[in-house]
Design an enzyme around this catalytic site. Structure first.
Site, short mmCIF file in Angstrom:
data_model
loop_
_atom_site.label_atom_id
_atom_site.label_comp_id
_atom_site.label_asym_id
_atom_site.label_seq_id
_atom_site.Cartn_x
_atom_site.Cartn_y
_atom_site.Cartn_z
N GLU A 285 150.94 87.52 106.38
CA GLU A 285 150.89 86.06 106.39
C GLU A 285 150.71 85.56 107.83
O GLU A 285 151.35 86.07 108.74
CB GLU A 285 152.20 85.51 105.79
N LYS B 97 148.02 92.22 111.84
CA LYS B 97 149.09 91.20 111.94
C LYS B 97 149.82 91.35 113.27
O LYS B 97 150.07 90.36 113.98
CB LYS B 97 150.05 91.36 110.75
N CYS C 267 159.00 85.63 115.27
CA CYS C 267 157.89 86.58 115.11
C CYS C 267 157.36 87.21 116.39
O CYS C 267 157.25 88.44 116.47
CB CYS C 267 156.74 85.90 114.38
N1 LIG Z 1 158.66 82.86 109.60
C1 LIG Z 1 157.36 82.87 109.78
O1 LIG Z 1 156.79 81.89 110.25
C2 LIG Z 1 156.55 84.10 109.43
C3 LIG Z 1 155.16 84.01 109.42
C4 LIG Z 1 154.41 85.14 109.07
C5 LIG Z 1 155.05 86.32 108.72
N2 LIG Z 1 156.39 86.38 108.73
C6 LIG Z 1 157.03 87.63 108.28
O2 LIG Z 1 157.45 87.41 106.92
C7 LIG Z 1 158.67 88.13 106.66
C8 LIG Z 1 159.73 87.16 106.17
O3 LIG Z 1 160.00 86.24 107.20
P1 LIG Z 1 160.84 84.92 106.91
O4 LIG Z 1 160.75 84.11 108.15
O5 LIG Z 1 160.41 84.32 105.62
O6 LIG Z 1 162.31 85.52 106.74
P2 LIG Z 1 163.59 84.80 106.13
O7 LIG Z 1 164.76 85.44 106.74
O8 LIG Z 1 163.43 83.32 106.22
O9 LIG Z 1 163.54 85.16 104.58
C9 LIG Z 1 163.73 86.43 104.08
C10 LIG Z 1 164.50 86.32 102.77
O10 LIG Z 1 164.56 87.62 102.18
C11 LIG Z 1 165.81 87.72 101.50
N3 LIG Z 1 166.15 89.12 101.27
C12 LIG Z 1 166.43 90.08 102.18
N4 LIG Z 1 166.69 91.24 101.57
C13 LIG Z 1 166.57 91.02 100.24
C14 LIG Z 1 166.72 91.85 99.08
N5 LIG Z 1 167.04 93.14 99.20
N6 LIG Z 1 166.54 91.29 97.87
C15 LIG Z 1 166.22 89.99 97.76
N7 LIG Z 1 166.07 89.16 98.80
C16 LIG Z 1 166.23 89.67 100.03
C17 LIG Z 1 166.78 87.03 102.44
O11 LIG Z 1 167.97 86.63 101.76
C18 LIG Z 1 165.95 85.85 102.94
O12 LIG Z 1 166.16 84.68 102.17
C19 LIG Z 1 159.01 88.85 107.96
O13 LIG Z 1 158.49 90.14 107.90
C20 LIG Z 1 158.27 88.04 109.02
O14 LIG Z 1 157.95 88.82 110.15
C21 LIG Z 1 157.17 85.30 109.06
O1 LIG Z 2 150.30 77.07 123.85
C1 LIG Z 2 151.39 77.37 123.37
C2 LIG Z 2 151.59 77.61 121.99
C3 LIG Z 2 152.85 77.96 121.54
N1 LIG Z 2 153.89 78.05 122.40
C4 LIG Z 2 155.22 78.47 121.92
O2 LIG Z 2 155.05 79.67 121.18
C5 LIG Z 2 156.00 79.78 120.15
C6 LIG Z 2 155.34 80.14 118.85
O3 LIG Z 2 154.52 79.07 118.41
P1 LIG Z 2 153.57 79.20 117.13
O4 LIG Z 2 152.75 80.41 117.24
O5 LIG Z 2 152.87 77.93 116.99
O6 LIG Z 2 154.63 79.31 115.94
P2 LIG Z 2 155.12 80.54 115.02
O7 LIG Z 2 155.70 79.94 113.80
O8 LIG Z 2 155.95 81.47 115.81
O9 LIG Z 2 153.78 81.26 114.55
C7 LIG Z 2 153.38 82.52 115.07
O10 LIG Z 2 154.07 83.57 114.41
C8 LIG Z 2 153.88 83.58 112.98
C9 LIG Z 2 154.78 84.66 112.43
O11 LIG Z 2 154.24 85.93 112.47
C10 LIG Z 2 152.40 83.82 112.69
O12 LIG Z 2 152.19 83.89 111.29
C11 LIG Z 2 151.59 82.68 113.31
O13 LIG Z 2 150.20 82.90 113.09
C12 LIG Z 2 151.88 82.64 114.81
O14 LIG Z 2 151.21 81.53 115.42
C13 LIG Z 2 156.75 78.45 120.14
O15 LIG Z 2 157.98 78.62 120.80
C14 LIG Z 2 155.85 77.51 120.92
O16 LIG Z 2 156.58 76.51 121.59
C15 LIG Z 2 153.71 77.82 123.75
O17 LIG Z 2 154.64 77.93 124.56
N2 LIG Z 2 152.46 77.48 124.21
#
Ligand SMILES: NC(=O)c1ccc[n+]([C@@H]2O[C@H](COP(=O)([O-])OP(=O)(O)OC[C@H]3O[C@@H](n4cnc5c(N)ncnc54)[C@H](O)[C@@H]3O)[C@@H](O)[C@H]2O)c1
Ligand SMILES: O=c1ccn([C@@H]2O[C@H](COP(=O)(O)OP(=O)(O)O[C@H]3O[C@H](CO)[C@@H](O)[C@H](O)[C@H]3O)[C@@H](O)[C@H]2O)c(=O)[nH]1
Length: 672
Positions: free
Chosen positions: A275, A334, A390
């Protein structure tokens, strides 16, 4: 040598059961550590030739999924494990765009599930409420005129009856009378019954947390696969034969190969579908993704599985944006995407240090270099360093991968991105302390912003917290915190648990206080630090286009089709909300499509918070223009000499100097 067994397709019937032999990765032999990299290290360099997957690697491909075999069976039931920041919004959008698919999001955290099933969604993400309400609660039949609104009114609904059509009778959507949107049945469910929901699913998305290991082998950089492995255990036990398992979590390269999803005689196809959404823009990122990446094995059954998943996304994502690769490329992509984005931030931050010493302005440098299309303008905003759950963990996972493969120099190169980030944050804290005569004793310091970035309540790895830790050591009288998106009660609880062992909170006799008002937080402060890039904190007026122009510009009507898509209906919903703020107050439902939200129990703790004035979920408020702070008012009440430390490049120092405020900004020469 890594000899992987060739999996044999089971004999049981299943929705996605394949009848051909597959060399797809299934169960690794012996008792493997669940770290592919640890295993790789133990076995020496990855020897692709030696695996039964060699052919896949060689025929690695990057192609639009339209080239796949379209003979794919119908997906009827999807289960997403993990109701967090990724699982919740992603599965909600899948359900919203595929009304015929039953989508259930499961989590072991019952409190989270309760909130998803209520009007108090557990995460704040602009626009999320609109999607959840339709998919989770179903919707009423409603109607609208398929004609663009006229300029002289801002009420989208009433002008729909008085407007003039621009499409004539050419398009399919043009017809006499209103366009009817039929009622929808609920197709999005939330449950804590993980095993049952996995059992019913054709596709299982795994979106659980994969943080950095905090102890044991690889602590500090390897990925902690505990939650992921626990889920794969349940999947192996309960999933239907032939079910497709999808890695939605960010995982180390080669996880799919080693995932212990094993039931004798049963085949599960494993896909990687990382994602890319970012916090604060998650709904836009999901509704209009740059790309959807699907990694699969190149066997016929792997391709069919990839196509089944692609067909789910194709409900709203153009086919040429659905990209397929081999599983390893997808997993690695990723980690690389996040590392390269973070690397840009560290690069510009390193330049900001030079700017502060030379008199160059980092924003001007960024703007000039960003004009070069080879460099591009995005992710060049200097500041106090990146935060979030992340970037750091994914770079460290890449570092660990490189080091485990014996590529020390590669590991060191990427580790430097994290080091520079920490240097930048600490440099900012030191600058604050230095300007305040090297002592914070008896002083009040206010932080504007606690979330790791704007428009989110996500505070994981927030730079603000690390800055607070440094400031605490200087013995200030008070550290005040205000954040427009974070619930003060939640922030206090979090600080308490993160600073365990320290008397931190004011309520416990410590210096930290969390406020619900920026003005109260800043009153009599010796310094205000801007630590999150909320637009509300800027000291320049917002340049909003005039309402009538916006309304004309954004009205998505007329729609070409007789039955508009969910994306089109959503764009109309947003247009009507923006062009007629009155509807925001009337439940944010201009099309009158919403069903009544689920009622809360008498003793609902979240209702208690709302009564106390705190928002627990974002919904209709998203469409209200955000009000900027009145810096006149703030500066009037600051203690002299009045200091603002701008960690996010939001403040015009000239405007502030007229108010008698000294500004120190990242990437600009100051007094320090
Ligand atoms: N947060 C982001 O913006 C983002 C974006 C892209 C990818 N990711 C990736 O996606 C994944 C999830 O991230 P997130 O931010 O959603 O995490 P999160 O902590 O918000 O959510 C994870 C959920 O999984 C549940 N969980 C854990 N173990 C479990 C189990 N055994 N059975 C059922 N539920 C269980 C937890 O209770 C929690 O609610 C990570 O690998 C992260 O690196 C996160
Ligand atoms: O020019 C910039 C852009 C961002 N940030 C900082 O960088 C961090 C991350 O920002 P951003 O990437 O916008 O947010 P995330 O939610 O962490 O998203 C990143 O991490 C996710 C989790 O993996 C990915 O899915 C996304 O594509 C990736 O952008 C934050 O603290 C921002 O303040 C800066 O300092 N300068």
């Amino acid at each position: 040598m890594n000899q992987l067994p060739i999996s044999v397709i089971g004999s049981e019937e299943g929705a996605f059961q394949d009848n051909a032999l597959s060399t797809a990765p299934t169960t690794p032999e012996g008792s493997l550590t669940f770290s592919p990299v640890l295993r790789a290290a133990a076995d020496g360099p990855l020897d692709i030739e030696s695996t039964s997957l060699a052919a896949q690697a060689q025929s690695s491909r990057l192609m639009p999924s339209a080239l796949f075999n379209p003979s794919v069976r119908h997906v009827q039931n999807i289960c997403c494990v993990g109701a967090g920041y990724v699982g919740g919004p992603t599965a909600a959008v899948i359900a919203y765009q595929n009304p015929h698919i039953r989508v259930t999001i499961v989590d072991r955290d019952e409190r989270r599930i309760r909130r998803w099933n209520s009007k108090h969604l557990p995460i704040y993400e602009p626009g999320l409420g609109d999607i959840v309400r339709i998919a989770r609660d179903g919707s009423r039949e409603c109607s609208f005129l398929n004609e663009r609104s006229s300029l002289d009114t801002s009420d989208g609904l009433s002008d729909a009856t008085t407007s003039s059509s621009e499409c004539g009778s050419q398009c399919e959507g043009h017809h006499e009378g209103p366009t009817i949107i039929p009622a929808r049945q609920p197709n999005l469910f939330f449950s804590a019954d993980v095993a049952r929901c996995i059992r019913e699913a054709d596709i299982v998305l795994v979106a659980v947390n994969t943080p950095t290991k905090s102890k044991g082998m690889g602590a500090g950089s390897a990925t902690d696969m505990t939650a992921f492995e626990a889920v794969t255990g349940v999947v192996a036990q309960h999933a239907r034969p032939g079910a497709i398992i999808v890695e939605k979590s960010t995982v180390p390269c080669r996880t799919a190969q080693l995932m212990a999803i094993h039931r004798p005689g049963v085949h599960f196809e494993i896909l990687s579908n990382p994602e890319f959404l970012a916090a604060g823009t998650a709904m836009k990122d999901l509704m209009q993704p740059d790309r959807v990446l699907i990694g699969s094995s190149t066997t016929p059954s792997g391709r069919r599985a990839a196509e089944a998943l692609a067909s789910v996304y194709a409900a709203w994502v153009p086919r040429n944006r659905i990209i397929t690769t081999n599983v390893w490329s997808s997993e690695l992509s990723k980690l690389v995407a996040n590392s390269m984005l973070a690397q840009r931030i560290s690069s510009i931050n390193s330049i900001s240090a030079i700017c502060e010493k030379t008199g160059a302005d980092v924003d001007e440098v960024a703007a000039s270099i960003g004009c070069d299309p080879r460099i591009g303008e995005k992710f060049l905003k200097a500041g106090i360093g990146f935060g979030g759950s992340c970037f750091k963990k994914d770079i460290l996972s890449l570092v660990y991968l490189a080091e485990s493969l014996g590529l020390e120099e590669v590991g060191e190169y990427w580790r430097q991105v994290v080091k520079m980030n920490e240097y930048q944050r600490d440099r900012f804290s030191r600058r604050v302390i230095k300007c305040l005569n090297n002592t914070l004793v008896g002083k009040k310091i206010t932080l504007l912003g606690y979330a790791f970035k704007a428009n989110t309540s996500d505070t994981r790895e927030s730079p603000a917290l690390e800055i607070i830790k440094t400031l605490l050591e200087e013995g200030p009288r008070e550290i005040a915190i205000f954040d427009p998106c974070c619930n003060p009660v939640v922030v206090q609880d979090e600080i308490k648990s993160l600073l365990k062992g320290q008397v931190a909170l004011k309520s416990d006799g410590g210096p930290i206080a969390v406020y619900g008002s920026a003005y109260e937080a800043c009153a009599s402060a010796n310094a205000v630090l801007i630590t999150t890039e909320f637009d509300e904190f800027r000291n320049t007026p917002a340049t909003l286009p005039t309402l009538s122009k916006t309304a004309k510009h954004l009205d998505p009507r007329p729609f070409d089709r007789l039955e508009p898509s969910e994306t089109e209906i959503l764009s109309l919903h947003k247009f009507l909300l923006r062009s007629s703020p009155a509807t925001v107050h009337a439940g944010g439902d201009p099309l009158q499509r919403y069903m009544t939200e689920p009622a809360c129990a008498e003793d609902c703790p979240d209702c208690g918070l709302v009564k106390g004035g705190y928002s627990t979920a974002g919904n209709s408020d998203d469409y209200k223009p955000k009000e900027r702070l009145d810096w006149n008012k703030i500066s009037y009440h600051l203690a002299k000499p009045k200091w603002v430390f701008d960690g996010k490049g939001l403040i015009d120092p000239m405007v502030m100097s007229k108010l008698g405020v000294r500004v120190e900004s990242v990437g600009r020469q100051g007094r320090s």
